[in-house]
Design a protein around this motif. Sequence first.
Motif, PDB file in Angstrom:
ATOM      1  N   PHE A  52       0.702  -1.160   0.164  1.00  0.00           N
ATOM      2  CA  PHE A  52      -0.142   0.103   0.048  1.00  0.00           C
ATOM      3  C   PHE A  52       0.871   1.241   0.029  1.00  0.00           C
ATOM      4  O   PHE A  52       0.496   2.323  -0.529  1.00  0.00           O
ATOM      5  CB  PHE A  52      -0.836   0.120   1.231  1.00  0.00           C
ATOM      6  CG  PHE A  52      -1.935   1.067   1.267  1.00  0.00           C
ATOM      7  CD1 PHE A  52      -3.287   1.005   0.608  1.00  0.00           C
ATOM      8  CD2 PHE A  52      -1.888   2.235   1.890  1.00  0.00           C
ATOM      9  CE1 PHE A  52      -4.136   2.062   0.680  1.00  0.00           C
ATOM     10  CE2 PHE A  52      -2.510   3.309   1.850  1.00  0.00           C
ATOM     11  CZ  PHE A  52      -3.772   3.195   1.183  1.00  0.00           C
ATOM     12  N   CYS A  53       1.914   1.265   0.893  1.00  0.00           N
ATOM     13  CA  CYS A  53       2.845   2.467   0.791  1.00  0.00           C
ATOM     14  C   CYS A  53       3.598   2.525  -0.376  1.00  0.00           C
ATOM     15  O   CYS A  53       3.764   3.870  -0.817  1.00  0.00           O
ATOM     16  CB  CYS A  53       3.776   2.345   1.943  1.00  0.00           C
ATOM     17  SG  CYS A  53       2.914   2.253   3.481  1.00  0.00           S
ATOM     18  N   MET A  54       4.016   1.693  -1.146  1.00  0.00           N
ATOM     19  CA  MET A  54       4.960   1.714  -2.108  1.00  0.00           C
ATOM     20  C   MET A  54       4.253   1.864  -3.498  1.00  0.00           C
ATOM     21  O   MET A  54       5.005   2.572  -4.428  1.00  0.00           O
ATOM     22  CB  MET A  54       5.906   0.491  -2.375  1.00  0.00           C
ATOM     23  CG  MET A  54       6.885   0.237  -1.153  1.00  0.00           C
ATOM     24  SD  MET A  54       7.773  -1.310  -1.421  1.00  0.00           S
ATOM     25  CE  MET A  54       8.760  -1.097  -3.042  1.00  0.00           C
ATOM     26  N   TYR A  55       3.168   1.385  -3.898  1.00  0.00           N
ATOM     27  CA  TYR A  55       2.481   1.244  -5.198  1.00  0.00           C
ATOM     28  C   TYR A  55       1.142   1.960  -5.212  1.00  0.00           C
ATOM     29  O   TYR A  55       0.192   1.967  -4.544  1.00  0.00           O
ATOM     30  CB  TYR A  55       2.454  -0.062  -5.693  1.00  0.00           C
ATOM     31  CG  TYR A  55       3.542  -1.123  -5.583  1.00  0.00           C
ATOM     32  CD1 TYR A  55       4.670  -0.738  -6.066  1.00  0.00           C
ATOM     33  CD2 TYR A  55       3.460  -1.963  -4.892  1.00  0.00           C
ATOM     34  CE1 TYR A  55       5.989  -1.274  -6.114  1.00  0.00           C
ATOM     35  CE2 TYR A  55       4.783  -3.096  -4.863  1.00  0.00           C
ATOM     36  CZ  TYR A  55       5.884  -2.635  -5.557  1.00  0.00           C
ATOM     37  OH  TYR A  55       6.973  -3.175  -5.261  1.00  0.00           O
ATOM     38  N   ARG A  56       1.047   3.266  -6.134  1.00  0.00           N
ATOM     39  CA  ARG A  56       0.249   3.710  -6.521  1.00  0.00           C
ATOM     40  C   ARG A  56      -1.380   3.090  -6.473  1.00  0.00           C
ATOM     41  O   ARG A  56      -2.295   3.290  -6.466  1.00  0.00           O
ATOM     42  CB  ARG A  56       0.337   4.752  -7.313  1.00  0.00           C
ATOM     43  CG  ARG A  56      -0.802   5.896  -7.722  1.00  0.00           C
ATOM     44  CD  ARG A  56      -0.624   6.847  -8.930  1.00  0.00           C
ATOM     45  NE  ARG A  56      -0.146   6.079  -9.999  1.00  0.00           N
ATOM     46  CZ  ARG A  56      -0.694   5.674 -10.950  1.00  0.00           C
ATOM     47  NH1 ARG A  56      -2.206   5.681 -10.752  1.00  0.00           N
ATOM     48  NH2 ARG A  56      -0.523   5.241 -12.106  1.00  0.00           N
ATOM     49  N   GLN A  57      -0.828   2.155  -7.611  1.00  0.00           N
ATOM     50  CA  GLN A  57      -2.302   1.168  -7.898  1.00  0.00           C
ATOM     51  C   GLN A  57      -2.763   0.639  -6.815  1.00  0.00           C
ATOM     52  O   GLN A  57      -3.949   0.106  -6.914  1.00  0.00           O
ATOM     53  CB  GLN A  57      -1.766   0.034  -8.916  1.00  0.00           C
ATOM     54  CG  GLN A  57      -1.216   0.884 -10.223  1.00  0.00           C
ATOM     55  CD  GLN A  57       0.335   1.113 -10.008  1.00  0.00           C
ATOM     56  OE1 GLN A  57       1.090   1.336  -8.955  1.00  0.00           O
ATOM     57  NE2 GLN A  57       1.097   0.647 -11.108  1.00  0.00           N
ATOM     58  N   VAL A  58      -2.116   0.374  -5.738  1.00  0.00           N
ATOM     59  CA  VAL A  58      -2.729  -0.388  -4.374  1.00  0.00           C
ATOM     60  C   VAL A  58      -3.435   0.733  -3.641  1.00  0.00           C
ATOM     61  O   VAL A  58      -4.278   0.137  -2.993  1.00  0.00           O
ATOM     62  CB  VAL A  58      -1.692  -1.040  -3.631  1.00  0.00           C
ATOM     63  CG1 VAL A  58      -2.258  -1.780  -2.528  1.00  0.00           C
ATOM     64  CG2 VAL A  58      -0.972  -2.016  -4.605  1.00  0.00           C
ATOM     65  N   ARG A  59      -3.300   1.853  -3.710  1.00  0.00           N
ATOM     66  CA  ARG A  59      -3.788   2.933  -3.065  1.00  0.00           C
ATOM     67  C   ARG A  59      -4.934   3.379  -3.334  1.00  0.00           C
ATOM     68  O   ARG A  59      -5.226   4.423  -3.698  1.00  0.00           O
ATOM     69  CB  ARG A  59      -2.622   4.069  -2.749  1.00  0.00           C
ATOM     70  CG  ARG A  59      -1.484   3.856  -1.852  1.00  0.00           C
ATOM     71  CD  ARG A  59      -0.743   5.050  -1.380  1.00  0.00           C
ATOM     72  NE  ARG A  59      -0.395   5.597  -2.547  1.00  0.00           N
ATOM     73  CZ  ARG A  59       0.748   5.636  -3.162  1.00  0.00           C
ATOM     74  NH1 ARG A  59       1.795   4.686  -2.524  1.00  0.00           N
ATOM     75  NH2 ARG A  59       1.237   6.163  -4.045  1.00  0.00           N
ATOM     76  N   THR A  60      -6.085   2.640  -3.007  1.00  0.00           N
ATOM     77  CA  THR A  60      -7.636   2.857  -3.083  1.00  0.00           C
ATOM     78  C   THR A  60      -8.279   2.845  -2.077  1.00  0.00           C
ATOM     79  O   THR A  60      -7.726   2.507  -0.776  1.00  0.00           O
ATOM     80  CB  THR A  60      -8.179   1.751  -4.189  1.00  0.00           C
ATOM     81  OG1 THR A  60      -8.484   0.714  -3.278  1.00  0.00           O
ATOM     82  CG2 THR A  60      -7.355   1.547  -5.418  1.00  0.00           C
ATOM     83  N   SER A  61      -9.476   3.487  -2.019  1.00  0.00           N
ATOM     84  CA  SER A  61     -10.182   3.493  -0.915  1.00  0.00           C
ATOM     85  C   SER A  61     -10.555   2.327  -0.084  1.00  0.00           C
ATOM     86  O   SER A  61     -10.333   2.062   1.040  1.00  0.00           O
ATOM     87  CB  SER A  61     -11.423   4.279  -1.145  1.00  0.00           C
ATOM     88  OG  SER A  61     -12.252   3.803  -1.914  1.00  0.00           O
ATOM     89  N   ALA A  62     -10.934   1.280  -0.828  1.00  0.00           N
ATOM     90  CA  ALA A  62     -11.264  -0.088  -0.516  1.00  0.00           C
ATOM     91  C   ALA A  62      -9.858  -0.657   0.212  1.00  0.00           C
ATOM     92  O   ALA A  62     -10.172  -1.237   1.282  1.00  0.00           O
ATOM     93  CB  ALA A  62     -11.897  -0.810  -1.551  1.00  0.00           C
ATOM     94  N   HIS A  63      -8.802  -0.455  -0.331  1.00  0.00           N
ATOM     95  CA  HIS A  63      -7.656  -1.068   0.081  1.00  0.00           C
ATOM     96  C   HIS A  63      -7.280  -0.333   1.432  1.00  0.00           C
ATOM     97  O   HIS A  63      -6.426  -0.949   2.032  1.00  0.00           O
ATOM     98  CB  HIS A  63      -6.601  -1.003  -0.864  1.00  0.00           C
ATOM     99  CG  HIS A  63      -7.018  -1.832  -2.081  1.00  0.00           C
ATOM    100  ND1 HIS A  63      -6.392  -1.680  -3.212  1.00  0.00           N
ATOM    101  CD2 HIS A  63      -7.824  -2.852  -2.288  1.00  0.00           C
ATOM    102  CE1 HIS A  63      -6.619  -2.611  -4.189  1.00  0.00           C
ATOM    103  NE2 HIS A  63      -7.672  -3.308  -3.730  1.00  0.00           N
ATOM    104  N   ALA A  64      -7.426   1.116   1.562  1.00  0.00           N
ATOM    105  CA  ALA A  64      -7.149   1.601   2.988  1.00  0.00           C
ATOM    106  C   ALA A  64      -7.790   0.950   4.116  1.00  0.00           C
ATOM    107  O   ALA A  64      -7.005   1.008   5.202  1.00  0.00           O
ATOM    108  CB  ALA A  64      -7.770   3.097   2.860  1.00  0.00           C
ATOM    109  N   PHE A  65      -8.945   0.471   4.033  1.00  0.00           N
ATOM    110  CA  PHE A  65      -9.517  -0.386   4.938  1.00  0.00           C
ATOM    111  C   PHE A  65      -8.728  -1.932   5.038  1.00  0.00           C
ATOM    112  O   PHE A  65      -8.685  -2.168   6.325  1.00  0.00           O
ATOM    113  CB  PHE A  65     -10.919  -0.697   4.742  1.00  0.00           C
ATOM    114  CG  PHE A  65     -11.986   0.782   4.454  1.00  0.00           C
ATOM    115  CD1 PHE A  65     -11.443   1.797   5.209  1.00  0.00           C
ATOM    116  CD2 PHE A  65     -12.538   0.826   3.348  1.00  0.00           C
ATOM    117  CE1 PHE A  65     -12.114   3.092   5.196  1.00  0.00           C
ATOM    118  CE2 PHE A  65     -13.185   1.964   3.308  1.00  0.00           C
ATOM    119  CZ  PHE A  65     -13.062   3.037   3.959  1.00  0.00           C
TER     120      PHE A  65
END
Length: 329
Positions: A52-65
């Motif tokens: 989550f910290c490294m890749y922009r593609q992972v940083r979505t709102s659902a993935h924040a949870f």
Amino acid sequence: MGNSSATVSMSLVQSDSESEAVPLQVMVISSIVLGIYSIVGTLGNGLVILAFCMYRQVRTSAHAFIVSIGVSDILITGLQYPTGIASMIIGAPSLGEAMCPVLGAALFFSIYVSLFSVLLIAFNRYTHITKCPTTYQKLFSPFKSLLWVLLSWVVSGLLVAPGFLGYGEFGWGKHRKCGMTDDNPYNAHYESNIFAVSYLLVFCLVAGIYLRIYFFVKDSVVTMAEANLNLANREQYISSRVIKQTKHMFIIFFVFTSTSAPFVLLHSIDSHYPFLPSEVAFALIGMYCLNHVMNPFVYAWKLPVFRRAFKAIIRCRRQLPFQAGAGVN
């Protein structure tokens, strides 16, 4: 002097009897299992947070949870399990008496955070699937998603607070662990009225949300099919990506529930009216502890972007390789 010696002798007898409450074979098996859980769970949840910290593609709102769950899980696998093993072996709080209530409270706090994160994931999916994009962006912009996560942590802290205000007590227990003490008469009430009720309430809400999603998707299929009666395959009118999103997040909820619900529900009853054989209680605890280890592997199995991110981290790549057709989960 004689009274002092008698007191010391009595303390040693009590300490020995408390040590015998945990049979040697149980201690050995628990240490091995928790040791494996700790290593695997800490590495897995560490990968989730790092991705989550490294890749922009992972940083979505659902993935924040999902990352919120990862943080709470790593507090358990990286802190609770190792200190629990040490405490079980030495027969005393491994970080000292003063830290034992903190560790006990942190255990419940981490569980509450995971619980409310599962609820937020379900609400996020419901909004994304059933509402217009504008509404979704208003509720789950990056800043709003952070606020949702902070809110879940604040509520979790409020649910832990009664344990410091007399309605239950965190500290050293007779089974050589830092959790709920054995002396406070309200411990059983805390576990059933706050812990178990919170779990049941969130479970009902999440189950209801996924049912709403299911019926929404089903009604959408019927509506589109009625407008196009000449085509055979009615399911082609619903985006396969929407259906996959729903299934993936539901599977995460199902895994969480199947590994945690038996322990939470049966233990809340057993704390008032003991009926569980020690072997069954031991198995339920082991299955519950497994929940904090399995989550990263469920994400890698069902969410392609996490699977790609894990592979990129292992290969020491700073950028997530582009993959044609890879949508946001």
